[in-house]
Design an enzyme around this catalytic site. Structure first.
Site, PDB file in Angstrom:
ATOM      1  N   GLY A 151     -27.676   4.081  71.044  1.00 49.96           N
ATOM      2  CA  GLY A 151     -26.257   4.138  70.678  1.00 49.96           C
ATOM      3  C   GLY A 151     -25.965   5.366  69.828  1.00 49.96           C
ATOM      4  CB  CYS A 152     -23.315   5.999  67.351  1.00 42.60           C
ATOM      5  SG  CYS A 152     -21.934   5.873  68.488  1.00 42.60           S
ATOM      6  CB  SER A 153     -28.547   5.214  65.477  1.00 39.49           C
ATOM      7  OG  SER A 153     -27.620   4.404  64.834  1.00 39.49           O
ATOM      8  CB  SER A 154     -29.145   8.428  70.338  1.00 37.66           C
ATOM      9  OG  SER A 154     -28.858   7.226  70.989  1.00 37.66           O
ATOM     10  CB  ALA A 335     -25.943  10.132  69.082  1.00 38.93           C
TER      11      ALA A 335
END
Ligand code: COA
Length: 374
Positions: A151-154, A335
């Site tokens: 997700g956006c933490s990739s 991300a």
């Protein structure tokens, strides 16, 4: 164990930009058409979107998009990115390679000296061959490559992996590439989410340095951390199983399988989790939020970032000099957002200053990297 630095950074921001007003105009045109049909069918009308709501609720004023064609057309409301031949460079590999090339130039490292590419993004174009391997070929890097997604933490999760690969000596130089072509997956007909995302690609070159070495103007990675806890509040069901789920496989509905989120739940739950993550991770290293010169936070919502910081600073408001914002002009670039904030806001930092890169999003997932300016 080796010391690890970020020796180069690159970002690729597409030229085209769409304002809230333009987006809302096209959305409302579509709603108007749709409501005529719904009235004939005796259905409840759909609600209109509003540019002032978007700016107030999220802080977003505009977003850059990879391919504007088709997005504002009420009969289409999706970018038109024609399929490429299998032998041509894929669209996301091309996007990522542009950022990767800039990071290599920034680091003055020839591609052949990189021995790993990680393509770490919330959106991966296909299952295989890995986009990272195509980028490896396009840039001419050596060694190996693989894709990963969180997700956006990739991107920060990619940095977490790269840091440990380099620290342990398994690899000498790792290029973490995050091509976020997220508008292609966004449902521009969904009032809750149509305004959220924009496109951007980023790259970080991570490498080892010798004990005692200093590289002024570069960051040493002090430590990285990753945290996850399952949630359905941001979800995409887009998958190769979509076809297999149909009794009639002649057409596969895309729209119901695009990004959906319960924004207000995400807001509340991730604000609390993000605050705890920041305070605990910094405390493990003898730091407090006050000892950070800068925070490069995930760029999803301006109010959310302000609240996470206020909680972390014991009720004190934190300004944009300490926690820069890029989402107002770029939207949520998934991300890529925190990395863009880092890229654009570090040149004024002094030797010995610390900063925290911290991204959060679907999963839920949170990733952090404590950085020291050398
Ligand atoms: N235009 C006008 N009004 C809208 C609207 C739009 N585009 N979208 C929603 N609204 C309305 C809702 O219908 C609701 O109306 P009601 O009070 O009459 O029911 C009201 O605005 C509030 O809706 P809500 O969904 O609670 O908005 P919000 O204040 O939570 O803001 C987000 C929405 C998405 C901006 C916000 O929740 C958010 O950014 N959350 C975090 C997302 C995130 O971090 N994701 C992780 C990274 S990907």
């Amino acid at each position: 164990m080796h010391r690890v630095i970020i020796s180069g950074m690159g970002i690729e921001i597409p030229e085209s930009s769409i304002s809230n007003e333009e987006l809302v105009e096209s959305f409302n045109l579509w709603v108007g058409q749709e409501n005529q049909q719904r009235e004939r069918e005796g259905l409840e009308p759909l609600s209109f979107s509003s540019a002032s709501f978007i700016e107030h609720a999220s802080g977003i004023r505009s977003r850059h998009v990879h391919t504007p064609k088709g997005i504002l057309d009420p009969d289409r409301m999706a970018p038109y990115i024609p399929a490429r031949d299998d032998d041509d460079l894929s669209v996301t590999a091309e996007f990522g390679a542009k950022a990767g090339r800039k990071a290599l130039l920034d680091a003055r490292v020839p591609p052949g000296e990189v021995d790993m590419v990680i393509c770490a993004g919330s959106h991966l174009q296909r299952l295989y061959p890995a986009i990272a391997i195509e980028i490896q070929k396009e840039l001419g890097t050596g060694g190996a490559a693989f894709d990963m997604s969180l997700g956006c933490s990739s991107a920060v999760a990619g940095l977490h992996v790269a840091y440990h690969l380099v620290r342990s000596g398994a690899h000498r130089r790792v290029l973490v590439i995050t091509p976020e072509l997220i508008t292609a997956h966004l449902n521009f007909r969904d009032r809750q989410t149509h305004f959220i995302f924009g496109d951007a690609a980023t790259a970080l070159l991570v490498e080892a340095i010798e004990e005692g070495d200093e590289r002024p103007g570069r960051f040493e990675v002090v430590d990285t951390r990753s945290w996850t806890q399952f949630s359905n509040n941001i979800r995409s069901n887009f998958s190769y199983l979509n076809r297999a789920a149909q009794e009639d496989t002649s057409s596969v509905p895309a729209e119901g399988n695009l990004i959906k989120q319960q924004g207000n739940k995400v807001f509340k739950e991730v604000t609390v989790a993000g605050h705890r993550f920041i305070v605990d991770f910094l405390a493990e290293h003898g730091h407090t939020p006050e000892s950070m010169r800068r925070f490069w936070l995930h760029q999803a919502n301006a109010r959310m970032n302000a609240m996470i910081l206020k909680l972390s600073f014991g009720g004190v408001d934190v300004g944009h000099d300490r926690a820069p914002m890029v989402l107002d002009r770029l939207g949520n670039t998934a991300a890529a957002g925190a990395i863009v904030a880092l890229y654009e806001n570090h040149k004024d930092m002094k030797a010995g200053d610390h900063g925290l890169l911290c991204a959060f999003g679907a999963g839920y997932s949170i990733g952090g990297a404590l950085l020291r300016m050398m």
